[in-house]
Design an enzyme around this catalytic site. Structure first.
Site, mmCIF file in Angstrom:
data_model
loop_
_atom_site.group_PDB
_atom_site.id
_atom_site.type_symbol
_atom_site.label_atom_id
_atom_site.label_comp_id
_atom_site.label_asym_id
_atom_site.label_seq_id
_atom_site.Cartn_x
_atom_site.Cartn_y
_atom_site.Cartn_z
ATOM 1 N N GLU A 34 35.645 50.075 68.725
ATOM 2 C CA GLU A 34 35.923 51.132 67.752
ATOM 3 C C GLU A 34 36.993 52.104 68.238
ATOM 4 O O GLU A 34 37.825 52.564 67.458
ATOM 5 C CB GLU A 34 34.630 51.887 67.399
ATOM 6 C CG GLU A 34 33.662 51.083 66.534
ATOM 7 C CD GLU A 34 32.895 50.017 67.304
ATOM 8 O OE1 GLU A 34 32.910 50.057 68.560
ATOM 9 O OE2 GLU A 34 32.288 49.134 66.671
ATOM 10 N N HIS B 202 21.987 51.948 62.075
ATOM 11 C CA HIS B 202 22.605 51.485 60.826
ATOM 12 C C HIS B 202 22.272 52.409 59.643
ATOM 13 O O HIS B 202 22.484 52.038 58.499
ATOM 14 C CB HIS B 202 22.121 50.073 60.478
ATOM 15 C CG HIS B 202 22.619 49.014 61.399
ATOM 16 N ND1 HIS B 202 22.224 48.919 62.704
ATOM 17 C CD2 HIS B 202 23.500 47.993 61.196
ATOM 18 C CE1 HIS B 202 22.824 47.869 63.265
ATOM 19 N NE2 HIS B 202 23.596 47.303 62.373
#
Lengths: 387, 324
Positions: free
Chosen positions: B60, B129
């Protein structure tokens, strides 16, 4: 709980020999004694003027950097990260680049900045605290200093991707990107991600690692078991180790890596093996972690002394030339010093400018509020003066 | 008007961006061949090629860091962070690099980078999540933060975010991804940084954004059956917040309840409460209340219904506000 046995305090003598004094096998074209040597893969054939120009760059860089330290000591700069000892790594690599190449520096790259012909004042403004080091980076093809270690390696990798996407690689006129970083940066995730990116996208990127042996106080032994130039291979990227105190070698190796990048053949990593002769910055006390013997060891490998010897022996320059460079460097130092001293504090309003391209109403309101408050203090002050 | 899901609306919006802006790129993990784990980028690589729809390595910080470099080169990257809880490895590149480089450069460098982040809970997911990290980014000067709550906004806001020259963190409420709604593909109704009053009322103001807009709207509908007339505002932009409609509403109703999934502590609701107190003090009939996620890590999914603000918790807060 019994008394713990404290180990006997190690003296400097009993301390193991630092890793930094082990001479690795690197690309070298000029020995510390000033002897020109051949290398099977790297050769350099510059004009006499170019050879003399490298000496001029080395001396001027050293003098301007010393002025940075002096200005900090005199309270004119908040901090100065000296490059003393790393002149050859910076000048050789900086001069090896083509005009169309782009540099992403870390924060000690005054020599590269000089070699690229970029006005140095921005670096002094940054450390004086009068601005944040902004310049016209697109025109300069030399980006702003990056203080967060290794953060710039990813910016360089992205920029290099963009060059390839623009089709600006594939021949001698192609563009290359060189990103400068240190040995400490190789421990950061961003550095490793940059190698992944440059590798899988085959980007025209040269990672130029100035291994100056120290990340503030920590030696190479605490950063890696395998030196950066060997680690590069694990990313599918060629790694080359070069004598970072040999301006001819850093020039030749960087030029080969940049040429390779601009031909579209992909990234490389150059590890310039050098030494930071000064503390990390003016705020650091290097006597806490290294001794005089180590400094002596590296002083004998001084990049300027060896180069001057060689120029002299080759008849490329004489005493009059060397003296003229000293004079010119002195003038440049005086000029720079005057410009640094003339850098004034920014206006309060400036901190609110350029936070966004489109400034939100909230920031405009806070700007007005801050100015109004400041003005009210000034009014009070004038009032008290009147009394 | 066309009816479509939020996923489809985002996909169509991105398609429009890629058509009108040749420098725009989509980059992230699995955004190419797969079309993204939520299929937001479905079919884009086929139509725009792998040079513009870029499957990146799984890193990321690398995604955001190289997007910054691409933006310096003149590109306009739209990055996807696969899930909310995966954005943290990119934190430095977002808050110290993307947010600050334009300012450090004295405005000479602009970084038109959009970072799309599917966020929030309610989908029964495994840990990391279901998070709502918007406050970290709304707290960071140099970033703009927006979130869509319906397909029409998704379609237009992604285009507006991509058209500007500021970095935008674009939060997408993943539990609303499959909800359908009308999309007007001809005209955009609102600018990117404007709040929307989706229901007018006089009793109290419900302030929500992203996934909780629907919760607030349902609460208002239920309250109406009990004779309560609630106003509902969708903030849409979290940085900067469009304060004027908010203040006007509270001055009218005298009561406000902020609803978000993120933990309440030092969250967007806290800022709303503080600002409303400062600006509407004499109009307030009761303190500004917050209905938020609790100040605990996001729980195991079997508990998420007890963690997330829901209709009952919102109505309970409205009652407390009225009884004050």
């Amino acid at each position: 709980m019994g008394d713990t046995q404290r180990p006997a305090k190690k003296t400097a003598k009993s301390r193991p020999k630092p890793a930094s004094t082990n001479e690795p096998a690197f690309v070298q074209l000029l020995t510390p004694e000033g002897q020109r040597v051949k290398h099977p893969d790297y050769e350099l054939d510059l004009t006499d003027d170019e050879y003399r120009g490298l000496y001029r760059d080395l001396v001027i860089t050293r003098e301007l950097d010393a002025q940075g330290t002096a200005l900090q000591r005199q309270g004119q700069l908040g901090l100065w990260p000296s490059l003393l000892g790393q002149e050859a790594a910076q000048v050789g690599s900086g001069r090896a680049l083509a005009p169309q190449d782009t540099v992403f520096p870390a924060y000690r790259e005054l020599g590269v900045q000089w070699a690229r012909g970029v006005d140095l004042i921005s670096s002094f403004a940054l450390f004086r605290g009068t601005d944040l080091g902004g310049r016209d980076v697109a025109a300069d093809r030399f980006n702003m200093y990056a203080i967060v270690i290794a953060s710039q390696t990813l910016h360089a990798a992205g920029y290099a991707m963009g060059i390839a996407m623009d089709g600006a690689v594939g021949n001698e006129d192609g563009e290359a990107v060189v990103v400068y970083h240190g040995d400490g940066a190789t421990s950061e995730g961003d550095f490793n991600e940059a190698l992944i990116w440059a590798g899988v996208f085959n980007s025209p990127l040269v990672l130029f690692c100035q291994n100056n042996q120290y990340a503030i106080s920590e030696t190479n032994a605490r950063q890696f078991r395998l030196p950066p130039y060997r680690r590069a291979e694990g990313f599918g990227v060629p790694g080359i180790l070069v004598d970072g105190n040999d301006v001819l070698a850093t020039y030749a190796v960087t030029k080969a890596a940049a040429d390779r990048a601009r031909r579209g053949e992909g990234p490389s990593l150059v590890e310039a093996y050098t030494y930071r002769m000064q503390p990390h910055t003016t705020s650091d006390d290097a006597t806490r972690y290294r001794d005089a013997a180590e400094l002596d060891f590296w002083r004998a490998k001084d990049p300027i002394v060896r180069y001057r010897k060689w120029l002299d022996a080759e008849g490329l320059a004489d005493e009059a030339y060397f003296a003229s460079i000293d004079t010119e460097a002195g003038e440049l130092v005086r000029e720079l010093r005057a410009r640094v001293m003339a850098l004034t504090d920014p206006e309060v309003a400036e901190m609110f400018d350029n936070v966004y391209a489109e400034t939100p109403q909230e920031i405009t309101a806070q700007r007005a509020e801050a100015l109004e408050f400041q003005a009210s203090l000034d009014d009070d002050h004038e009032g008290s003066d009147a009394r | 008007m066309t009816t479509m899901t939020m996923v489809k609306a985002l996909n169509e919006g991105l398609r429009r961006v890629l058509e009108v802006q040749p420098k725009s790129l989509v980059m992230g993990e699995d955004v190419g061949r797969l079309g993204g784990v939520f299929r937001v980028t479905d079919g884009l690589q086929k139509d725009f090629g792998s040079e513009r729809i870029i499957d990146t390595p799984l890193a990321e910080s690398g995604i955001i860091g190289t997007a910054i470099g691409l933006a310096m080169r003149g590109y306009r990257p739209i990055c996807e962070i696969q899930f909310d809880g995966f954005v943290y490895p990119a934190f430095d590149q977002l808050v110290s690099q993307l947010a600050k480089i334009p300012n450090r450069s004295g405005g000479r460098v602009r970084l038109p980078v959009v970072v799309r982040i599917p966020y929030g809970g309610g989908i029964g997911a495994i840990e990391h999540h279901s998070e709502s990290p918007e406050a970290y980014f709304a707290h960071t000067a140099g970033l703009k933060v927006v979130t869509c709550a319906n397909p029409n906004d998704a379609y237009w806001m992604i285009q507006q975010a991509a058209a500007g020259d500021d970095p935008v963190i674009f939060f997408e409420p993943k539990r609303r991804y499959q909800a359908k709604g009308e999309v007007d593909t001809e005209t955009s109704e609102l600018d990117l940084y404007r709040a929307r009053t989706l229901r007018e009322g006089r009793t109290a103001t419900l302030i929500a954004y992203g996934p909780t807009v629907d919760v607030a709207a349902n609460a208002a509908a239920a309250a109406a059956e009990e004779g309560l007339d609630l106003e509902v505002i969708d903030l849409r932009a979290l940085s900067p917040i469009d304060w004027d409609p908010l203040f006007a509403s509270v001055r009218k109703t005298g009561r406000a309840v902020v609803v978000h999934e993120a933990p309440g502590n030092i969250g967007v609701g806290a800022e709303v409460a503080a600002r409303v107190s400062e600006e509407c003090f004499y109009s307030l009939e009761s303190p500004v209340l917050r209905v938020t996620g609790y100040d605990v890590p996001y729980p195991a999914s079997r508990l998420e219904d007890d963690y997330l603000p829901n209709l009952d918790r919102v109505l309970d807060a409205v009652d407390r506000s009225l009884e004050y």
